[in-house]
Motif scaffolding. Structure first.
Motif, PDB file in Angstrom:
ATOM      1  N   GLU A  40     -10.674-112.186 100.598  1.00 49.99           N
ATOM      2  CA  GLU A  40     -11.086-112.284  99.204  1.00 49.99           C
ATOM      3  C   GLU A  40     -11.693-110.945  98.811  1.00 49.99           C
ATOM      4  O   GLU A  40     -12.623-110.459  99.476  1.00 49.99           O
ATOM      5  N   VAL A  41     -11.155-110.356  97.730  1.00 51.77           N
ATOM      6  CA  VAL A  41     -11.676-109.046  97.317  1.00 51.77           C
ATOM      7  C   VAL A  41     -12.546-109.141  96.070  1.00 51.77           C
ATOM      8  O   VAL A  41     -13.342-108.246  95.797  1.00 51.77           O
ATOM      9  N   GLU A  55      -9.797-118.526 101.548  1.00 52.81           N
ATOM     10  CA  GLU A  55      -9.038-117.516 102.295  1.00 52.81           C
ATOM     11  C   GLU A  55      -8.182-118.195 103.355  1.00 52.81           C
ATOM     12  O   GLU A  55      -6.977-117.918 103.480  1.00 52.81           O
ATOM     13  N   HIS A 102      -1.709-110.048 103.526  1.00 53.94           N
ATOM     14  CA  HIS A 102      -0.706-109.156 104.122  1.00 53.94           C
ATOM     15  C   HIS A 102      -0.158-109.817 105.368  1.00 53.94           C
ATOM     16  O   HIS A 102      -0.927-110.312 106.202  1.00 53.94           O
ATOM     17  N   THR A 124      -0.943-110.433  96.081  1.00 53.88           N
ATOM     18  CA  THR A 124      -2.272-110.477  95.455  1.00 53.88           C
ATOM     19  C   THR A 124      -2.295-111.697  94.554  1.00 53.88           C
ATOM     20  O   THR A 124      -1.486-111.808  93.631  1.00 53.88           O
ATOM     21  N   THR A 169      -4.690-114.566  92.315  1.00 58.61           N
ATOM     22  CA  THR A 169      -5.998-114.837  91.707  1.00 58.61           C
ATOM     23  C   THR A 169      -6.131-116.337  91.482  1.00 58.61           C
ATOM     24  O   THR A 169      -5.137-117.035  91.248  1.00 58.61           O
ATOM     25  N   GLU A 196      -6.206-110.896  98.631  1.00 57.36           N
ATOM     26  CA  GLU A 196      -5.096-110.057  99.081  1.00 57.36           C
ATOM     27  C   GLU A 196      -4.610-110.599 100.410  1.00 57.36           C
ATOM     28  O   GLU A 196      -5.417-110.860 101.320  1.00 57.36           O
ATOM     29  N   GLU A 226      -0.515-111.918  90.986  1.00 54.66           N
ATOM     30  CA  GLU A 226      -0.595-110.567  90.430  1.00 54.66           C
ATOM     31  C   GLU A 226       0.467-109.675  91.016  1.00 54.66           C
ATOM     32  O   GLU A 226       1.035-108.828  90.360  1.00 54.66           O
ATOM     33  N   ARG A 278     -10.017-113.070  93.564  1.00 53.76           N
ATOM     34  CA  ARG A 278      -8.781-112.357  93.866  1.00 53.76           C
ATOM     35  C   ARG A 278      -8.639-112.278  95.375  1.00 53.76           C
ATOM     36  O   ARG A 278      -9.592-111.898  96.076  1.00 53.76           O
ATOM     37  N   ASN A 321       3.480-108.797 101.074  1.00 52.99           N
ATOM     38  CA  ASN A 321       2.127-108.495 100.578  1.00 52.99           C
ATOM     39  C   ASN A 321       1.949-109.214  99.259  1.00 52.99           C
ATOM     40  O   ASN A 321       2.818-109.137  98.390  1.00 52.99           O
ATOM     41  N   ASP A 331      -0.872-100.948  87.429  1.00 49.98           N
ATOM     42  CA  ASP A 331      -1.092-100.795  88.867  1.00 49.98           C
ATOM     43  C   ASP A 331      -2.335 -99.973  89.197  1.00 49.98           C
ATOM     44  O   ASP A 331      -2.662 -99.762  90.352  1.00 49.98           O
TER      45      ASP A 331
END
Lengths: 425, 174
Positions: B156-157, B137, B172, B113, B115, B170, B103, B168, B111, A69
């Motif tokens: 997209e992070v 996205e 929410h 994550t 990939t 994220e 992930e 990756r 929430n 994490d």
């Protein structure tokens, strides 16, 4: 042209050397007034490299400890991107494993080389094992259903051997029969027969429970009935002796070659209201009486019936009890007294029986039966039943209620009643 | 159908047509480079006409619409989240869109994550420090909203174009 002092180059060399040796070098320091030239720019980038390299090393160390994490550092070095990818894959594998743990065995992992192959083979085998287990479980359940259905049918047959609900109605003013086989069928059985001498009540506790016990009980009760009906034997003590012989010979337990060694304990009462008496003989099983709220026990002989070791010449004791209007009689098998329960797992015992019978002695026998059953269940609690339980209770009706031409006067001798081991109580 | 003026969406899955009928020889597959040729030339013109922010909004909304339609017409397992993800992974792989991995999935807070490796839009692009998968996205937004009934913020992070090896995202719930 940029001129750099030798000691700054030494510092730079030392920093690179420390990194290569696995050490954590401090940032390079230049004086605040150092000119904004290419060397200062280089130092800036070297320091940034040191910082990002340290962050990367810390990130890798936490990942090596399984701490998935930890957010990855923000740098853009190629090696960092690859390890971010590795972290993503590990987190994905963790999620996949959690799904498998939750029962989803269809999970597969793709494009992770040898790990994919090994992981997918493991889940495939798990899936197969679960499927096999499920199939085996269904097969076992079906088998159990078949066996249980068969035993339930056997219960109908065993129940048919029990006396009809109104048996001996003219002899018994009130009665109850509590018959609780442990495994649908069982080794306890009871018998009520009218005879020229009066009425016979017998309780038989055969070896084993379930189907083997039921087979023994059928053998024992049919043997007893044959002795009463065909051979006109009405003495409780003689009936025990001859039943002993009958079982031993039927099962060939009078020889050394037979593989079985099964038998029973028993209690038999001859109720002769016209003579004002009840005659009891017991093979291990006792007779209980309650009068004026006080329980008394009349022990049976310490000899079982039918086993290889059972003595063929054993003379059972006849106990004679004078009948009184306030006297109640009870027979029970040891399944009741031996039932463990309570906070310390102790047996129900004589004390438990005494408590119930003395508390409810004034009540109708149907209520006594209910009280006994409730108390047994309450005592047992979460303990499973240990044995078959049977309890019989009755009071004797006044002689005028017997059928005409029924029981005989006290002066008439009845063959098979009256024994050298007679005792009056 | 394809050229009418409109202020509301008129897209329908049937507009994709009957590929078996239309391409009996060439079939329904195509080189990724051709797909990217169309996307990046389109992006180029849109940015010239309306600026980066608006062009990104166009791609995000189009991606979201595509995600919703994909959920409705392509996915078949819409029960639990793991079932939905499994179906989505398989579909994206079969259609050569990308390799989806989860992930993080917090089903209580919604929430996620996610990939995507070997992403259709960006894997192999020159590293330029930008995250370019705006359409993806929106695509993920459309999928998650369709499955959960909740609105999402998807960002997209990490992207191949920004130097990472996987994209990756994220997501929410809002």
């Amino acid at each position: 042209m940029v001129t750099v002092a030798a000691h700054y180059l030494d510092q730079l060399t030392g920093t690179v050397y420390q990194i290569l040796r696995g050490e954590k070098p401090p940032p390079l320091q230049l004086p605040a007034d150092y000119p904004e030239d290419e060397f200062k720019q280089l130092v800036g980038y070297i320091n940034r490299f040191i910082r990002e390299y340290d962050e990367f090393a810390d990130f890798m160390y936490s990942m090596a400890r399984g701490e998935l994490d930890q957010p990855p550092p923000a740098g853009k070095m190629r090696v960092l991107q690859s390890f971010k990818s590795l972290q993503a894959n590990l987190r994905h594998l963790t999620w996949k494993t959690q799904q498998i743990a939750n029962g989803d065995l269809a999970q597969r992992v793709d494009f992770m080389g040898d790990f994919s192959t090994a992981f997918n083979e493991m889940t495939r085998q798990l899936e197969q094992a679960f499927a096999d287990l499920q199939q085996e479980k269904e097969r076992s359940e079906q088998l159990l259903r078949n066996v249980t259905d068969s035993i339930r049918y056997a219960q109908r047959i065993q129940s048919a051997l029990l006396p009809a609900p109104g048996a001996l109605a003219s002899y018994l003013a009130d009665r109850f029969c509590l018959w609780l086989p442990r495994d649908i069928v069982g080794g306890d059985i009871y018998c009520m027969e009218e005879c020229p001498a009066g009425a016979l009540v017998a309780l038989l506790d055969c070896t084993g429970h379930g189907v083997p016990g039921a087979l023994m009980s059928m053998l024992a009760v049919t043997g007893l009935r044959r002795l009463i009906r065909d051979e006109h034997c009405y003495s409780p003590a003689l009936l025990l002796a001859r039943l002993n012989e009958s079982i031993r010979t039927t099962l060939r337990q009078d020889t050394a070659t037979t593989p079985s060694d099964d038998g029973l304990d028993a209690a038999i009462c001859l109720i002769a209201p016209a003579q004002g008496r009840l005659i009891f003989a017991g093979a291990h099983l006792p007779l209980y009486t309650v009068a004026n709220g006080q329980l008394a026990q009349l022990r049976g002989d310490r000899a079982s019936l039918g086993y290889k070791r059972s003595k063929t010449d054993f003379a059972f004791t006849s106990h004679t009890i004078e009948l009184r209007p306030d006297l109640a009689f009870y027979l029970c098998t040891d399944g009741l007294l031996d039932q463990p329960g309570g906070p310390r797992g102790l047996p129900f015992g004589h004390h438990g029986l005494q408590q119930v019978l003395e508390a409810h002695w004034r009540e109708p026998f149907a209520q006594q039966r209910e009280a006994l059953q409730d108390q047994l269940l309450a005592h047992a609690g979460t303990h499973s039943r240990r044995d078959d339980v049977t309890v019989l209770g009755w009071t004797v009706a006044a002689p005028s209620s017997q059928p005409a031409g029924g029981p005989l006067t006290a002066s008439l001798h009845v063959p098979g009643v009256g024994h050298a081991n007679d005792r009056s109580v | 159908m394809f050229k009418e003026e409109r202020t509301e969406s008129q897209f329908d899955w049937s507009m994709l047509g009957n590929l078996a009928e239309g391409r009996p020889n060439l079939g329904d597959s195509m080189n990724v480079a051709v797909y990217r040729l169309m996307q990046f030339t389109l992006r180029d013109v849109l940015i010239q006409r309306m600026g980066v922010a608006d062009a990104d909004r166009v791609f995000y909304e189009a991606g979201r619409k595509a995600g919703e339609q994909f959920y409705t017409h392509v996915l078949t397992k819409k029960g639990s989240f793991p079932e939905f993800v499994g179906d989505l992974q398989e579909s994206l792989q079969k259609l050569n869109i990308g390799i989806l991995r989860v992930e993080l999935a917090d089903l209580e807070k919604l929430n996620f994550t996610l990939t995507v490796a070997e992403d259709l839009d960006c894997s192999g692009l020159p590293v330029c420090g930008e995250q370019v998968c705006t359409y993806d996205e929106g695509f993920i937004h459309g999928l998650l909203t369709s499955h959960t009934g909740r609105e999402f913020r998807v960002r997209e992070v990490d992207c191949w174009a920004s130097g990472d090896r996987v994209c990756r995202f994220e997501a929410h719930a809002i």
